[in-house]
Motif scaffolding. Structure first.
Motif, PDB file in Angstrom:
ATOM      1  N   PRO A 105       0.821  -1.207   0.000  1.00 46.87           N
ATOM      2  CA  PRO A 105       0.000   0.000   0.000  1.00 46.87           C
ATOM      3  C   PRO A 105       0.856   1.259   0.000  1.00 46.87           C
ATOM      4  CG  PRO A 105       0.027  -0.987   2.176  1.00 46.87           C
ATOM      5  CD  PRO A 105       0.723  -1.950   1.259  1.00 46.87           C
ATOM      6  N   ILE A 106       0.266   2.321  -0.517  1.00 46.84           N
ATOM      7  CA  ILE A 106       0.919   3.628  -0.556  1.00 46.84           C
ATOM      8  C   ILE A 106       0.196   4.527   0.425  1.00 46.84           C
ATOM      9  CG2 ILE A 106       1.214   5.691  -2.020  1.00 46.84           C
ATOM     10  CD1 ILE A 106       1.800   3.773  -4.345  1.00 46.84           C
ATOM     11  N   GLU A 107       0.976   5.276   1.215  1.00 47.92           N
ATOM     12  CA  GLU A 107       0.340   6.229   2.121  1.00 47.92           C
ATOM     13  C   GLU A 107       0.736   7.628   1.684  1.00 47.92           C
ATOM     14  OE1 GLU A 107      -0.423   4.916   6.194  1.00 47.92           O
ATOM     15  OE2 GLU A 107       0.547   6.779   6.834  1.00 47.92           O
ATOM     16  N   VAL A 108      -0.249   8.505   1.541  1.00 49.88           N
ATOM     17  CA  VAL A 108       0.002   9.875   1.110  1.00 49.88           C
ATOM     18  C   VAL A 108      -0.639  10.825   2.121  1.00 49.88           C
ATOM     19  CG1 VAL A 108      -0.351  11.585  -0.716  1.00 49.88           C
ATOM     20  CG2 VAL A 108       0.017   9.192  -1.323  1.00 49.88           C
ATOM     21  N   GLU A 109       0.127  11.802   2.551  1.00 46.61           N
ATOM     22  CA  GLU A 109      -0.397  12.769   3.521  1.00 46.61           C
ATOM     23  C   GLU A 109      -0.402  14.163   2.916  1.00 46.61           C
ATOM     24  OE1 GLU A 109       1.293  12.702   7.579  1.00 46.61           O
ATOM     25  OE2 GLU A 109       1.589  14.864   7.347  1.00 46.61           O
ATOM     26  N   PHE A 110      -1.515  14.887   3.093  1.00 44.02           N
ATOM     27  CA  PHE A 110      -1.591  16.300   2.699  1.00 44.02           C
ATOM     28  C   PHE A 110      -1.650  17.123   3.978  1.00 44.02           C
ATOM     29  CE2 PHE A 110      -4.461  14.600  -0.892  1.00 44.02           C
ATOM     30  CZ  PHE A 110      -3.361  14.294  -1.681  1.00 44.02           C
ATOM     31  N   ALA A 111      -0.785  18.114   4.093  1.00 44.76           N
ATOM     32  CA  ALA A 111      -0.827  18.977   5.272  1.00 44.76           C
ATOM     33  C   ALA A 111      -0.531  20.407   4.861  1.00 44.76           C
ATOM     34  CB  ALA A 111       0.183  18.503   6.318  1.00 44.76           C
ATOM     35  N   ILE A 112      -1.070  21.335   5.621  1.00 45.40           N
ATOM     36  CA  ILE A 112      -0.756  22.754   5.424  1.00 45.40           C
ATOM     37  C   ILE A 112       0.128  23.141   6.600  1.00 45.40           C
ATOM     38  CG2 ILE A 112      -1.690  25.077   5.127  1.00 45.40           C
ATOM     39  CD1 ILE A 112      -2.736  23.206   2.992  1.00 45.40           C
ATOM     40  N   GLU A 113       1.369  23.490   6.308  1.00 44.04           N
ATOM     41  CA  GLU A 113       2.311  23.860   7.372  1.00 44.04           C
ATOM     42  C   GLU A 113       3.070  25.108   6.939  1.00 44.04           C
ATOM     43  OE1 GLU A 113       4.788  20.419   8.048  1.00 44.04           O
ATOM     44  OE2 GLU A 113       3.062  19.134   8.446  1.00 44.04           O
ATOM     45  N   ASP A 114       3.134  26.117   7.811  1.00 45.34           N
ATOM     46  CA  ASP A 114       3.892  27.342   7.524  1.00 45.34           C
ATOM     47  C   ASP A 114       3.583  27.900   6.139  1.00 45.34           C
ATOM     48  OD1 ASP A 114       5.091  27.092   9.974  1.00 45.34           O
ATOM     49  OD2 ASP A 114       6.762  25.908   9.190  1.00 45.34           O
ATOM     50  N   HIS A 115       2.320  28.043   5.826  1.00 47.78           N
ATOM     51  CA  HIS A 115       1.899  28.629   4.547  1.00 47.78           C
ATOM     52  C   HIS A 115       2.321  27.800   3.338  1.00 47.78           C
ATOM     53  CE1 HIS A 115       0.964  32.892   6.194  1.00 47.78           C
ATOM     54  NE2 HIS A 115       0.777  31.949   7.090  1.00 47.78           N
ATOM     55  N   ALA A 116       2.535  26.510   3.537  1.00 42.94           N
ATOM     56  CA  ALA A 116       2.890  25.650   2.412  1.00 42.94           C
ATOM     57  C   ALA A 116       1.982  24.428   2.398  1.00 42.94           C
ATOM     58  CB  ALA A 116       4.345  25.211   2.516  1.00 42.94           C
ATOM     59  N   PHE A 117       1.702  23.956   1.185  1.00 42.93           N
ATOM     60  CA  PHE A 117       1.018  22.669   1.041  1.00 42.93           C
ATOM     61  C   PHE A 117       2.112  21.619   0.973  1.00 42.93           C
ATOM     62  CE2 PHE A 117      -0.625  19.051  -1.141  1.00 42.93           C
ATOM     63  CZ  PHE A 117      -1.992  19.013  -0.892  1.00 42.93           C
ATOM     64  N   ILE A 118       2.055  20.625   1.871  1.00 48.74           N
ATOM     65  CA  ILE A 118       3.067  19.568   1.874  1.00 48.74           C
ATOM     66  C   ILE A 118       2.403  18.264   1.490  1.00 48.74           C
ATOM     67  CG2 ILE A 118       4.942  18.511   3.177  1.00 48.74           C
ATOM     68  CD1 ILE A 118       5.217  21.323   3.783  1.00 48.74           C
ATOM     69  N   VAL A 119       2.973  17.555   0.520  1.00 50.44           N
ATOM     70  CA  VAL A 119       2.533  16.189   0.241  1.00 50.44           C
ATOM     71  C   VAL A 119       3.686  15.267   0.613  1.00 50.44           C
ATOM     72  CG1 VAL A 119       3.107  16.579  -2.222  1.00 50.44           C
ATOM     73  CG2 VAL A 119       1.861  14.524  -1.565  1.00 50.44           C
ATOM     74  N   ARG A 120       3.366  14.245   1.412  1.00 48.32           N
ATOM     75  CA  ARG A 120       4.372  13.258   1.811  1.00 48.32           C
ATOM     76  C   ARG A 120       3.839  11.883   1.425  1.00 48.32           C
ATOM     77  NH1 ARG A 120       3.945  16.333   6.566  1.00 48.32           N
ATOM     78  NH2 ARG A 120       5.797  17.626   6.914  1.00 48.32           N
ATOM     79  N   GLY A 121       4.610  11.149   0.648  1.00 55.55           N
ATOM     80  CA  GLY A 121       4.189   9.817   0.246  1.00 55.55           C
ATOM     81  C   GLY A 121       5.200   8.782   0.671  1.00 55.55           C
ATOM     82  N   SER A 122       4.717   7.573   0.965  1.00 55.02           N
ATOM     83  CA  SER A 122       5.651   6.508   1.313  1.00 55.02           C
ATOM     84  C   SER A 122       5.064   5.160   0.935  1.00 55.02           C
ATOM     85  CB  SER A 122       5.977   6.536   2.808  1.00 55.02           C
ATOM     86  OG  SER A 122       4.813   6.248   3.555  1.00 55.02           O
ATOM     87  N   THR A 123       5.950   4.202   0.716  1.00 53.38           N
ATOM     88  CA  THR A 123       5.525   2.834   0.420  1.00 53.38           C
ATOM     89  C   THR A 123       6.657   1.904   0.832  1.00 53.38           C
ATOM     90  OG1 THR A 123       4.442   1.446  -1.263  1.00 53.38           O
ATOM     91  CG2 THR A 123       6.394   2.645  -1.973  1.00 53.38           C
ATOM     92  N   PRO A 124       6.318   0.694   1.318  1.00 53.17           N
ATOM     93  CA  PRO A 124       7.371  -0.250   1.703  1.00 53.17           C
ATOM     94  C   PRO A 124       8.158  -0.676   0.468  1.00 53.17           C
ATOM     95  CG  PRO A 124       5.174  -1.078   2.315  1.00 53.17           C
ATOM     96  CD  PRO A 124       4.968   0.123   1.490  1.00 53.17           C
ATOM     97  N   ILE A 125       9.461  -0.824   0.620  1.00 52.32           N
ATOM     98  CA  ILE A 125      10.301  -1.198  -0.509  1.00 52.32           C
ATOM     99  C   ILE A 125      11.566  -1.831   0.050  1.00 52.32           C
ATOM    100  CG2 ILE A 125      11.519   1.015  -0.641  1.00 52.32           C
ATOM    101  CD1 ILE A 125      11.309   0.849  -3.670  1.00 52.32           C
ATOM    102  N   GLU A 126      12.087  -2.838  -0.649  1.00 56.18           N
ATOM    103  CA  GLU A 126      13.289  -3.523  -0.159  1.00 56.18           C
ATOM    104  C   GLU A 126      14.519  -2.668  -0.435  1.00 56.18           C
ATOM    105  OE1 GLU A 126      13.181  -7.710  -0.098  1.00 56.18           O
ATOM    106  OE2 GLU A 126      11.378  -6.978   0.950  1.00 56.18           O
ATOM    107  N   SER A 127      14.702  -2.302  -1.727  1.00 54.82           N
ATOM    108  CA  SER A 127      15.829  -1.445  -2.054  1.00 54.82           C
ATOM    109  C   SER A 127      15.319  -0.386  -3.019  1.00 54.82           C
ATOM    110  CB  SER A 127      16.947  -2.251  -2.710  1.00 54.82           C
ATOM    111  OG  SER A 127      16.528  -2.702  -3.980  1.00 54.82           O
ATOM    112  N   PHE A 128      15.961   0.745  -3.030  1.00 55.18           N
ATOM    113  CA  PHE A 128      15.426   1.880  -3.773  1.00 55.18           C
ATOM    114  C   PHE A 128      16.607   2.743  -4.203  1.00 55.18           C
ATOM    115  CE2 PHE A 128      13.041   6.130  -3.323  1.00 55.18           C
ATOM    116  CZ  PHE A 128      12.612   6.086  -4.632  1.00 55.18           C
TER     117      PHE A 128
END
Ligand SMILES: Nc1ncnc2c1ncn2[C@@H]1O[C@H](COP(=O)(O)OP(=O)(O)O)[C@@H](O)[C@H]1O
Ligand SMILES: Nc1ncnc2c1ncn2[C@@H]1O[C@H](COP(=O)(O)OP(=O)(O)O)[C@@H](O)[C@H]1O
Lengths: 108, 129, 129, 108
Positions: free
Chosen positions: B64-87
């Motif tokens: 699964p992929i997890e994506v977070e949207f947040a408003i911090e310090d007048h910025a839109f932040i998108v943070r995404g993550s997914t499990p992976i062995e090597s990258f």
């Protein structure tokens, strides 16, 4: 749209002998759909892609256009992008890839 | 108007399905519009969110992929993550993605942390002082 | 077209912020459009999703709300939950919400399970055989 | 929209002596905004709410309209809903609350 199934975010209209007309978003889902349609048509020679109904493209979508451009160049021709809107033009510009295409903007 | 910093975060957990790219853009547009970002900024945010998702789909696994949207310090932040062995964070396929993120975002990062591919991008709201 | 049953689920975790109602509708519309639901069905889904969220916001606490969108057996399912100490599932304020859910959904449920208010609703896709 | 802050999903335009014009979604966020605007105006007597720019309403939004209706009835008058579109009309119908208002649809 009465039968159940995935509704593609991108559809491609093939005008025989004419442009490949794209409707929808050229993203990680739409890019491969467009690429498949392009590969089916390229044996015909020149490639004209009508982007008048495309208001979103990301780098995976751009890769499908760049792939067509590279293959066209190998055949000694160029991909024509027709009715290019502001969003598509912007992505071409920020990636420095405008020169890979013959571009006709929406205002032409 | 209340302080935008109170908005979110909204976290989405989804399968690595390319068709969900549009869903993420819709949700991100909604959060950004609510926070007062301009139409041009929302266009940038839609691209940033799509780049984050496509990098995770193309380089991640079946997880699964997890994506977070947040408003911090007048910025839109998108943070995404997914499990992976090597990258390989320097993979050539990520070059175009990085080029786009560099242009549409104020800052971004692509990292491998704790067996997770982690990609984040920030689009700052340009307020007239 | 691939089988719609493979879509999702998409899970959203959000603060109990009324302003996120529109974000949830946008995300739900995207999932439903992708699954081939008609415009009228998507209107019903938007109402169902809003009713689920407002019931959780108005009757839940300060805790996070989790909402899941899934396509199962030709139906769009929305499932929402939030931690809560006690929950009167027969509260009069829920009457109007139940009336609406009864009309726009094929089925729905409002329950207290494991200290969680749980609300779900299903909108079935009416396919022509 | 250059300063940062929550952008309300619903705004209310007060035409002095005229209709209360609503723009946006009357949902769990917009309902209370509409209700506050209605309470400020009701001392003026009759209440006309223009819903021509409303394409979404849920039961929390409907409650703000029903509250206005109840208070209007107590004053011996009726709330007029003007330019009611299909989405609003549908919610009124499925909740059996059309009779609480004097309704003018978008087609009137
Ligand atoms: N940063 C970049 N700038 C310009 N062109 C690029 C960039 N990255 C990739 N390309 C071009 O995009 C095209 C497609 O790339 P690729 O993903 O390898 O697709 P394919 O193997 O299907 O042709 C290639 O012509 C490649 O040179
Ligand atoms: N199921 C329903 N059908 C018709 N009217 C209803 C229903 N539920 C509530 N109402 C009406 O909606 C109005 C507002 O309800 P309420 O939430 O108590 O708001 P308030 O206390 O601000 O008036 C009341 O007039 C109530 O009778």
């Amino acid at each position: 749209m009465t039968d159940m199934g995935n509704y593609d975010s991108l559809t491609v209209e093939n005008v025989p002998g004419g442009a490949i007309v794209v409707h929808g978003d050229i993203d990680v889902a739409g890019g491969p759909i467009l690429e498949a349609a392009l590969l089916r048509r390229e044996n015909e020679g020149s490639v004209v892609i009508d982007l008048g109904d495309v208001s979103f493209i990301d780098s995976s979508g751009l890769r499908s256009l760049l792939g067509a451009s590279r293959r066209a160049r190998a055949r000694g021709t160029t991909v024509v992008l027709r009715h290019v809107g502001a969003e598509v033009l912007r992505l071409l510009e920020i990636t420095g890839t405008t020169s890979h295409f013959s571009i006709e903007t929406s205002n032409d | 108007m209340t302080d935008a910093a109170v908005i979110g975060p909204v976290v989405l957990r989804l399968p690595p399905d390319p068709a969900l790219s549009r869903v993420l853009r819709l949700a991100a547009s909604g959060v950004a519009a609510m926070a007062g970002f301009t139409v041009d900024e929302i266009d940038d945010i839609k691209i940033a969110v799509s780049e984050v998702l496509l990098a995770l789909i193309e380089h991640g696994g079946e997880g699964p992929i997890e994506v977070e949207f947040a408003i911090e310090d007048h910025a839109f932040i998108v943070r995404g993550s997914t499990p992976i062995e090597s990258f390989d964070v320097e993979h050539p396929d990520l070059l175009l993605c990085r080029t786009v993120l560099t242009s549409v975002c104020t800052s971004h990062g692509i990292e491998l942390i704790d067996q997770q591919a982690q990609i984040w991008a920030a689009v700052t709201h340009a307020s007239i002082p």
